[in-house]
Design an enzyme around this catalytic site. Structure first.
Site, PDB file in Angstrom:
ATOM      1  N   ASP A  92       0.828  -1.203   0.000  1.00 55.30           N
ATOM      2  CA  ASP A  92       0.000   0.000   0.000  1.00 55.30           C
ATOM      3  C   ASP A  92       0.866   1.258   0.000  1.00 55.30           C
ATOM      4  O   ASP A  92       0.452   2.306  -0.514  1.00 55.30           O
ATOM      5  CB  ASP A  92      -0.915  -0.010   1.219  1.00 55.30           C
ATOM      6  CG  ASP A  92      -1.936   1.111   1.182  1.00 55.30           C
ATOM      7  OD1 ASP A  92      -2.172   1.678   0.097  1.00 55.30           O
ATOM      8  OD2 ASP A  92      -2.511   1.420   2.237  1.00 55.30           O
ATOM      9  N   ASP A  95       2.575   2.115  -3.877  1.00 58.64           N
ATOM     10  CA  ASP A  95       1.865   2.799  -4.957  1.00 58.64           C
ATOM     11  C   ASP A  95       1.951   4.320  -4.807  1.00 58.64           C
ATOM     12  O   ASP A  95       2.046   5.050  -5.795  1.00 58.64           O
ATOM     13  CB  ASP A  95       0.409   2.337  -5.036  1.00 58.64           C
ATOM     14  CG  ASP A  95      -0.324   2.503  -3.717  1.00 58.64           C
ATOM     15  OD1 ASP A  95       0.273   3.009  -2.761  1.00 58.64           O
ATOM     16  OD2 ASP A  95      -1.504   2.111  -3.645  1.00 58.64           O
ATOM     17  N   GLY A  96       1.948   4.801  -3.553  1.00 59.31           N
ATOM     18  CA  GLY A  96       2.105   6.233  -3.351  1.00 59.31           C
ATOM     19  C   GLY A  96       3.484   6.721  -3.737  1.00 59.31           C
ATOM     20  O   GLY A  96       3.641   7.793  -4.339  1.00 59.31           O
ATOM     21  N   ARG A 100       4.309   9.414  -6.903  1.00 57.54           N
ATOM     22  CA  ARG A 100       5.105  10.647  -6.804  1.00 57.54           C
ATOM     23  C   ARG A 100       6.350  10.589  -7.677  1.00 57.54           C
ATOM     24  O   ARG A 100       6.740  11.601  -8.269  1.00 57.54           O
ATOM     25  CB  ARG A 100       5.489  10.883  -5.338  1.00 57.54           C
ATOM     26  CG  ARG A 100       4.302  11.244  -4.444  1.00 57.54           C
ATOM     27  CD  ARG A 100       4.759  11.599  -3.048  1.00 57.54           C
ATOM     28  NE  ARG A 100       5.294  10.448  -2.330  1.00 57.54           N
ATOM     29  CZ  ARG A 100       4.574   9.618  -1.607  1.00 57.54           C
ATOM     30  NH1 ARG A 100       3.262   9.793  -1.503  1.00 57.54           N
ATOM     31  NH2 ARG A 100       5.131   8.600  -0.965  1.00 57.54           N
ATOM     32  N   THR A 106      -3.426   9.805  -9.715  1.00 59.37           N
ATOM     33  CA  THR A 106      -4.720   9.867 -10.398  1.00 59.37           C
ATOM     34  C   THR A 106      -5.849   9.648  -9.401  1.00 59.37           C
ATOM     35  O   THR A 106      -5.656   9.025  -8.348  1.00 59.37           O
ATOM     36  CB  THR A 106      -4.815   8.800 -11.506  1.00 59.37           C
ATOM     37  OG1 THR A 106      -4.632   7.498 -10.924  1.00 59.37           O
ATOM     38  CG2 THR A 106      -3.765   9.028 -12.580  1.00 59.37           C
ATOM     39  N   ASP A 113      -7.048   2.368  -4.441  1.00 56.66           N
ATOM     40  CA  ASP A 113      -6.312   2.110  -3.209  1.00 56.66           C
ATOM     41  C   ASP A 113      -7.262   2.020  -2.009  1.00 56.66           C
ATOM     42  O   ASP A 113      -7.170   1.096  -1.187  1.00 56.66           O
ATOM     43  CB  ASP A 113      -5.277   3.207  -2.993  1.00 56.66           C
ATOM     44  CG  ASP A 113      -4.448   2.985  -1.743  1.00 56.66           C
ATOM     45  OD1 ASP A 113      -3.702   1.995  -1.696  1.00 56.66           O
ATOM     46  OD2 ASP A 113      -4.539   3.804  -0.810  1.00 56.66           O
ATOM     47  N   ASP A 117      -8.225  -1.383   0.248  1.00 57.11           N
ATOM     48  CA  ASP A 117      -8.049  -1.411   1.709  1.00 57.11           C
ATOM     49  C   ASP A 117      -9.328  -1.819   2.418  1.00 57.11           C
ATOM     50  O   ASP A 117      -9.323  -2.657   3.327  1.00 57.11           O
ATOM     51  CB  ASP A 117      -7.598  -0.035   2.210  1.00 57.11           C
ATOM     52  CG  ASP A 117      -6.197   0.304   1.758  1.00 57.11           C
ATOM     53  OD1 ASP A 117      -5.440  -0.609   1.412  1.00 57.11           O
ATOM     54  OD2 ASP A 117      -5.859   1.510   1.730  1.00 57.11           O
TER      55      ASP A 117
END
Length: 314
Positions: A92, A95-96, A100, A106, A113, A117
């Site tokens: 998790d 992906d962040g 960046r 998006t 995401d 979760d």
């Protein structure tokens, strides 16, 4: 050929009239507006990028595959399940980072995401509810709180903040704890990770601790007196902590008896304060979202009252 009637002359003078009527011309003769733009063509205000193949979204798809695999192993293979589930949760954060790094943040990725979760946590809580039916109402309440809180927060953000507003943009004046939760990446990751650790550890305890699952005791009731193995607890002794000693863990006695409950107990007790904090944040988030929506309702009602008063004055 004879002279044409006036009706025929009018039809010949406007050879495209019938065609226009066939294309949906209104009865009053008003020409139709321009046709809607085709969805197959790319508008000028969009790029031709494939959002679904962005790197962070590909990571999100892999998270879904790992979570689905963990659910497959969940009833009978706690080690495999917890390993796959933990990897899916840890990704998790990737992906962040990818969003960046590659400038690929998006709205679709943010929703993907959040949905992933919510679904994975819900599936784990559903299993815990079936494993301990006497306390299923607690897990059902946690599921409801989690879904309701995030849905109301997302809806309030879109309705009140605008389409381009992120659900993570929470001002300190509205809620300092939610501001700290969403703006500080370390706080967000730690809180979410330890919340998942609590439920994973509780899941492992269902397969390892006789205190949680009395069916794991070496001898339970008549099962010990009659020489039966703990894989078939005919009449297990009632638990002081749980009303029903039966659970999904009884399906995997042989494997469960080989597990040590020390580490799951340490993880459960260490992460429990953060789990309670996460549920408190969910309550605060739902309350703040409700009040934000109520503010919008009051503004809309005031505008409607002013508009009606203006019409009456005229």
């Amino acid at each position: 050929m004879g002279d044409k009637s006036p009706r025929q002359k009018r039809q010949n003078a406007a050879p495209g009239a019938q065609l226009a009527q066939g294309n949906g011309r209104p009865p009053n003769g008003t020409p139709r507006g321009p046709p809607p733009p085709s969805h197959s063509s790319t508008p000028d205000d969009e790029t031709d990028e494939n959002i679904f193949l962005f790197v962070p979204n590909l990571i999100g798809y892999l998270r879904i595959v790992l979570a689905a695999a963990s659910l497959f192993f969940m009833p009978l293979h706690p080690r495999r399940c917890s390993f796959l589930y933990s990897i899916s949760c840890l990704m998790d954060a990737l992906d962040g980072i990818a969003a960046r790094k590659y400038n690929q943040s998006t709205r679709f990725g943010a929703v993907l995401d959040m949905v992933t979760d919510r679904c994975t946590t819900t599936c784990l809580l559903v299993f815990l509810a079936t494993a301990k039916p006497a306390y299923s109402w607690i897990f059902q309440g946690l599921i409801s709180l989690d879904l309701a809180s995030h849905y109301m927060h997302m809806y309030a953000t879109l309705a009140m903040g605008g389409q381009g507003e992120s659900h993570k943009n929470v001002s300190a004046s509205r809620s300092w704890i939610m501001n700290k939760y969403y703006t500080n990446k370390a706080v967000l990751f730690t809180t979410c990770a330890l919340n998942e650790v609590f439920f994973i550890a509780l899941y492992l305890l269902c397969f390892s601790s006789p205190l949680i699952t009395p069916a794991l005791l070496p001898s339970a009731g008549l099962a010990g007196e009659m020489g039966h193995s703990p894989t078939t607890p005919h009449q297990p002794l009632p638990s002081l902590f749980f009303a029903s000693p039966f659970s999904a863990a009884a399906m995997e006695m042989a494997r469960a008896n080989k597990m040590d409950s020390t580490v799951p107990w340490i993880l459960t007790l260490a992460s429990s304060p953060v789990m309670v904090l996460k549920q408190y944040i969910n309550i605060i988030q739902m309350v703040k979202a409700s009040r934000w929506l109520a503010e919008g309702d009051r503004r809309d009602r005031k505008k409607a009252l002013v508009a009606r008063g203006g019409r009456k004055g005229q």
